[in-house]
Scaffold this active site. Structure first.
Site, PDB file in Angstrom:
ATOM      1  N   HIS A  49       0.839  -1.152  -0.025  1.00 40.50           N
ATOM      2  CA  HIS A  49       0.085  -0.055  -0.032  1.00 40.50           C
ATOM      3  C   HIS A  49       0.940   1.264   0.053  1.00 40.50           C
ATOM      4  CE1 HIS A  49      -3.812  -2.078   0.541  1.00 40.50           C
ATOM      5  NE2 HIS A  49      -3.498  -2.738   1.510  1.00 40.50           N
ATOM      6  N   ARG A  74       7.001  -6.114   3.501  1.00 41.37           N
ATOM      7  CA  ARG A  74       5.614  -6.602   2.861  1.00 41.37           C
ATOM      8  C   ARG A  74       5.814  -6.744   1.408  1.00 41.37           C
ATOM      9  NH1 ARG A  74      -0.201  -4.930   5.325  1.00 41.37           N
ATOM     10  NH2 ARG A  74       0.214  -3.062   4.135  1.00 41.37           N
ATOM     11  N   ASP A  88      16.434 -12.294  -2.092  1.00 42.94           N
ATOM     12  CA  ASP A  88      17.906 -12.257  -2.608  1.00 42.94           C
ATOM     13  C   ASP A  88      18.218 -10.727  -2.551  1.00 42.94           C
ATOM     14  OD1 ASP A  88      17.843 -14.839  -3.560  1.00 42.94           O
ATOM     15  OD2 ASP A  88      17.106 -14.348  -5.507  1.00 42.94           O
ATOM     16  N   GLU A 152      -6.325 -11.147   8.129  1.00 44.28           N
ATOM     17  CA  GLU A 152      -7.327  -9.904   7.979  1.00 44.28           C
ATOM     18  C   GLU A 152      -8.479 -10.028   7.440  1.00 44.28           C
ATOM     19  OE1 GLU A 152      -4.770  -7.018   5.740  1.00 44.28           O
ATOM     20  OE2 GLU A 152      -3.813  -8.839   4.705  1.00 44.28           O
ATOM     21  N   ASP A 178      -8.081  -3.919   7.173  1.00 47.77           N
ATOM     22  CA  ASP A 178      -9.094  -4.976   6.328  1.00 47.77           C
ATOM     23  C   ASP A 178      -9.725  -5.810   7.099  1.00 47.77           C
ATOM     24  OD1 ASP A 178      -8.276  -4.964   3.289  1.00 47.77           O
ATOM     25  OD2 ASP A 178      -6.165  -4.913   4.122  1.00 47.77           O
TER      26      ASP A 178
END
Length: 252
Positions: A49, A74, A88, A152, A178
């Site tokens: 977001h 995230r 990585d 969520e 959420d």
């Protein structure tokens, strides 16, 4: 040769030590570096977001590397290819959003483990391996990677104990925004009904023995969640803190 980097955040979760964090959405290395010096135990870089993606997260990871704050990233979704890239690039802590079932959780775990256990693709010349200089990285990397799953939705709450039982889950994060929407209360993450549902969920997570996490700028709500047993908690978002501070200056 270079030693495999220890994951202090994961060690603290295992020890049950409260870890205070900052949610980060600003794509600026100076801001990230400044925040890393403030003393937060962890900083989460949110590509779901915000205007961040794996490539823009890389310089932020580099900016906070010299300091004691553990970065968490995230990804935008449960996407093994995206998670592989973040690993990585040197991320050791991954928070996967929208985990609804134990099958989702199992895929998240598999995404951070090399075959034959998981599905993480193998590459040697990466920032994570110190560009090939960490001897035995591929055999030991998982020990220093924390995979956190975010619940969520109402479906996720129904499946909570089954999700927690998936081997390899290092933490469960409750997403209030959420969850509020799923309860018909979009935009009201501190609504009393949402708070009640979150606190009940935190208790259920704690009962499973898996560390619980949470984000809320509502101080009383965050206090209640922490008192209930959550051990990785953020009480602010960098952009929100900037806005709040500037508005206070403007109005003084």
């Amino acid at each position: 040769m270079t030693a495999l980097r220890k994951n202090h955040f994961k060690a603290a979760l295992k020890a049950g030590t409260l870890q205070r964090g900052l949610w980060c959405t600003i794509n600026d290395t100076l801001v990230a570096e400044m925040c890393a010096q403030l003393g937060f135990d962890w900083m989460l870089f949110d590509t779901e977001h915000s205007a961040l993606d794996p490539l823009t997260v890389l310089p932020l990871l580099q900016a906070v590397a010299p300091y004691g704050s553990s970065p968490i990233v995230r990804p935008g979704e449960l996407a093994p290819a995206e998670i592989k890239k973040l690993l990585d690039l040197g991320a050791q802590n991954i928070l996967v959003p929208m985990i609804n079932t134990p099958e989702d959780a199992a895929l998240a775990v598999a995404s951070v483990e090399y075959p034959p256990v998981g599905i993480r693709g193998v590459s040697g010349l990466t920032r994570a391996t110190a560009f090939g200089d960490i001897s035995g990285y591929h055999k030991g990397a998982r020990e220093e990677i924390a995979i956190l799953v975010q619940i969520e939705t109402l479906e996720a709450l129904d499946n909570l104990e089954a999700i927690a039982a998936v081997p390899g889950i290092d933490g469960i994060f409750v997403g209030p925004a959420d969850l509020a929407a799923a309860m018909g209360l979009a935009g009201e993450p501190s609504h009393p009904d949402v708070q009640s549902a979150v606190l009940t969920t935190i208790k259920r997570i704690v009962k499973t023995g898996i560390p619980a996490g949470f984000l809320s700028a509502d101080e009383a709500f965050a206090d209640a969640v922490t008192d209930t047993g959550a051990t990785f908690v953020s009480r602010d978002i960098d952009m929100a803190a900037l806005k709040r501070g500037l508005k206070q200056r403007l109005n003084n």
